[in-house]
Scaffold this motif. Structure first.
Motif, PDB file in Angstrom:
ATOM      1  N   LEU A  48       0.800  -1.234   0.000  1.00 55.16           N
ATOM      2  CA  LEU A  48       0.000   0.000   0.000  1.00 55.16           C
ATOM      3  C   LEU A  48       0.829   1.279   0.000  1.00 55.16           C
ATOM      4  N   GLY A  49       2.134   1.163   0.242  1.00 53.40           N
ATOM      5  CA  GLY A  49       2.985   2.347   0.299  1.00 53.40           C
ATOM      6  C   GLY A  49       2.714   3.199   1.531  1.00 53.40           C
ATOM      7  N   VAL A  50       2.461   2.551   2.662  1.00 50.56           N
ATOM      8  CA  VAL A  50       2.223   3.266   3.912  1.00 50.56           C
ATOM      9  C   VAL A  50       3.235   2.789   4.956  1.00 50.56           C
ATOM     10  N   ASP A  51       3.294   3.482   6.072  1.00 51.46           N
ATOM     11  CA  ASP A  51       4.167   3.093   7.173  1.00 51.46           C
ATOM     12  C   ASP A  51       3.563   1.897   7.901  1.00 51.46           C
ATOM     13  N   ALA A  52       4.375   0.911   8.230  1.00 48.35           N
ATOM     14  CA  ALA A  52       3.883  -0.290   8.924  1.00 48.35           C
ATOM     15  C   ALA A  52       3.252   0.061  10.270  1.00 48.35           C
ATOM     16  N   ASP A  53       3.686   1.139  10.901  1.00 53.35           N
ATOM     17  CA  ASP A  53       3.104   1.549  12.182  1.00 53.35           C
ATOM     18  C   ASP A  53       1.663   2.036  12.027  1.00 53.35           C
ATOM     19  N   ALA A  54       1.240   2.322  10.797  1.00 55.05           N
ATOM     20  CA  ALA A  54      -0.138   2.768  10.542  1.00 55.05           C
ATOM     21  C   ALA A  54      -1.098   1.593  10.396  1.00 55.05           C
ATOM     22  N   ILE A  55      -0.568   0.375  10.508  1.00 52.04           N
ATOM     23  CA  ILE A  55      -1.379  -0.831  10.312  1.00 52.04           C
ATOM     24  C   ILE A  55      -1.607  -1.513  11.648  1.00 52.04           C
ATOM     25  N   ASN A  56      -2.861  -1.717  11.993  1.00 47.79           N
ATOM     26  CA  ASN A  56      -3.227  -2.382  13.240  1.00 47.79           C
ATOM     27  C   ASN A  56      -3.995  -3.663  12.909  1.00 47.79           C
ATOM     28  N   ILE A  57      -3.564  -4.763  13.500  1.00 44.72           N
ATOM     29  CA  ILE A  57      -4.272  -6.032  13.330  1.00 44.72           C
ATOM     30  C   ILE A  57      -5.115  -6.245  14.573  1.00 44.72           C
ATOM     31  N   ASP A  58      -6.422  -6.231  14.386  1.00 47.55           N
ATOM     32  CA  ASP A  58      -7.371  -6.405  15.485  1.00 47.55           C
ATOM     33  C   ASP A  58      -7.733  -7.880  15.576  1.00 47.55           C
ATOM     34  N   SER A  59      -7.340  -8.496  16.670  1.00 50.01           N
ATOM     35  CA  SER A  59      -7.631  -9.913  16.891  1.00 50.01           C
ATOM     36  C   SER A  59      -8.505 -10.056  18.131  1.00 50.01           C
ATOM     37  N   THR A  60      -9.787  -9.826  17.961  1.00 49.38           N
ATOM     38  CA  THR A  60     -10.741  -9.977  19.050  1.00 49.38           C
ATOM     39  C   THR A  60     -11.091 -11.454  19.187  1.00 49.38           C
ATOM     40  N   PRO A  61     -10.956 -12.013  20.395  1.00 50.18           N
ATOM     41  CA  PRO A  61     -11.285 -13.439  20.576  1.00 50.18           C
ATOM     42  C   PRO A  61     -12.701 -13.755  20.083  1.00 50.18           C
ATOM     43  N   GLY A  62     -12.824 -14.868  19.342  1.00 51.30           N
ATOM     44  CA  GLY A  62     -14.116 -15.293  18.823  1.00 51.30           C
ATOM     45  C   GLY A  62     -14.509 -14.654  17.508  1.00 51.30           C
ATOM     46  N   GLU A  63     -13.661 -13.774  16.973  1.00 58.05           N
ATOM     47  CA  GLU A  63     -13.943 -13.122  15.693  1.00 58.05           C
ATOM     48  C   GLU A  63     -12.747 -13.278  14.767  1.00 58.05           C
ATOM     49  N   ALA A  64     -13.011 -13.208  13.477  1.00 55.16           N
ATOM     50  CA  ALA A  64     -11.924 -13.252  12.504  1.00 55.16           C
ATOM     51  C   ALA A  64     -11.079 -11.989  12.667  1.00 55.16           C
ATOM     52  N   PRO A  65      -9.750 -12.097  12.535  1.00 56.64           N
ATOM     53  CA  PRO A  65      -8.920 -10.885  12.631  1.00 56.64           C
ATOM     54  C   PRO A  65      -9.229  -9.926  11.491  1.00 56.64           C
ATOM     55  N   ARG A  66      -8.996  -8.644  11.746  1.00 59.19           N
ATOM     56  CA  ARG A  66      -9.189  -7.597  10.739  1.00 59.19           C
ATOM     57  C   ARG A  66      -8.020  -6.632  10.810  1.00 59.19           C
ATOM     58  N   ILE A  67      -7.745  -6.010   9.702  1.00 62.08           N
ATOM     59  CA  ILE A  67      -6.690  -5.003   9.649  1.00 62.08           C
ATOM     60  C   ILE A  67      -7.352  -3.646   9.497  1.00 62.08           C
ATOM     61  N   LYS A  68      -6.877  -2.698  10.301  1.00 62.60           N
ATOM     62  CA  LYS A  68      -7.345  -1.308  10.217  1.00 62.60           C
ATOM     63  C   LYS A  68      -6.130  -0.436   9.941  1.00 62.60           C
TER      64      LYS A  68
END
Length: 190
Positions: free
Chosen positions: A50-70
Motif C-alpha cells: 500500500l505504500g504506507v508506514d507499517a506503524d499505521a497498520i493495526n491487526i485487530d484480533s478480538t477473541p471469537g472473531e476473525a482478525p481484521r486489519i485497520k
C-alpha cells in the motif's frame, strides 16, 4: 481463480491479484513467537503493497472473531487470515472483504475416513475413498484445508457436517514448502 501463488516473505513486494495476496513466512515452532512473527511480517508486507508506514497498520484480533486489519485514520477493515503448521505460517490479505486461509502438513492419519465423514460430509468422503491409496493423505489434507479456509472466511467454528452443508470450495495455494498443502477462501467467491 483456481490457484494463487504464495509470496515468500521477506522478499519482493507481493503483487495484488484482485485485491488479494498471501505471504509465507518461516517461523518459530513456538506458537506465541510464530504468531508475533507472522503479524509483524503481515504489517510489513501490507505496508509495502500500500505504500504506507507499517506503524499505521493495526491487526485487530478480538477473541471469537476473525482478525481484521485497520489502517490509521481509515474507516474500513481489510480482511486477513492466519495459519501455522510446523515452523511455517501463512497470512492472507484481501482488500475487499473476508478471507480465510489454512495450511497443513500431509501425513497419514489413522482414521481420516471417519474424520472426513464426520466433518467434510459424504460427498467429500466418497471422493477421498475413491482416490488411489497412495494419494489419500494428500487429498485429505487438500479437502481439510479447503474446508478450514472456508470456515475461517465465513466466521464459523469447526462442527460436524450436517445435511444441507455445502462442500467447501477454495483456491489452491502453490509455492508452499514440500509436504504442505493449503487453500484460501474469500468472500463473494464461495
Amino acid at each position: 481463480m483456481m490457484e494463487l501463488a504464495v509470496h515468500a516473505w521477506p522478499g519482493p513486494v507481493p503483487v495484488l491479484r484482485d485485491g488479494l495476496f498471501v505471504i509465507g513466512v518461516a517461523t518459530s515452532t513456538q506458537r506465541a513467537q510464530a504468531r508475533e512473527q507472522l503479524r509483524s511480517a503481515t504489517r510489513a508486507a501490507l505496508a509495502a503493497v500500500l505504500g504506507v508506514d507499517a506503524d499505521a497498520i493495526n491487526i485487530d484480533s478480538t477473541p471469537g472473531e476473525a482478525p481484521r486489519i485497520k489502517l490509521a485514520g481509515g474507516k474500513r477493515a481489510i480482511g486477513c487470515s492466519f495459519t501455522h503448521d510446523e515452523g511455517y505460517a501463512l497470512a492472507a490479505i484481501y482488500l475487499h472483504g473476508a478471507v480465510g486461509v489454512d495450511v497443513m502438513k500431509v501425513q497419514d492419519i489413522q482414521d481420516w475416513d471417519n474424520v472426513a465423514r464426520d466433518y467434510l460430509g459424504p460427498q467429500v468422503c466418497a471422493a477421498l475413498l475413491a482416490a488411489p491409496a497412495s494419494k489419500q493423505a494428500t487429498e485429505f489434507a487438500r479437502a481439510w484445508t479447503r474446508h478450514e479456509a472456508w470456515l475461517k472466511c465465513h466466521g464459523r467454528q469447526l462442527s460436524e457436517w450436517q445435511a444441507g452443508d455445502e462442500a467447501s470450495i477454495g483456491v489452491a495455494l502453490r509455492g508452499l514448502p514440500e509436504g504442505l498443502v493449503g487453500h484460501l477462501a474469500m468472500a463473494g467467491a464461495n
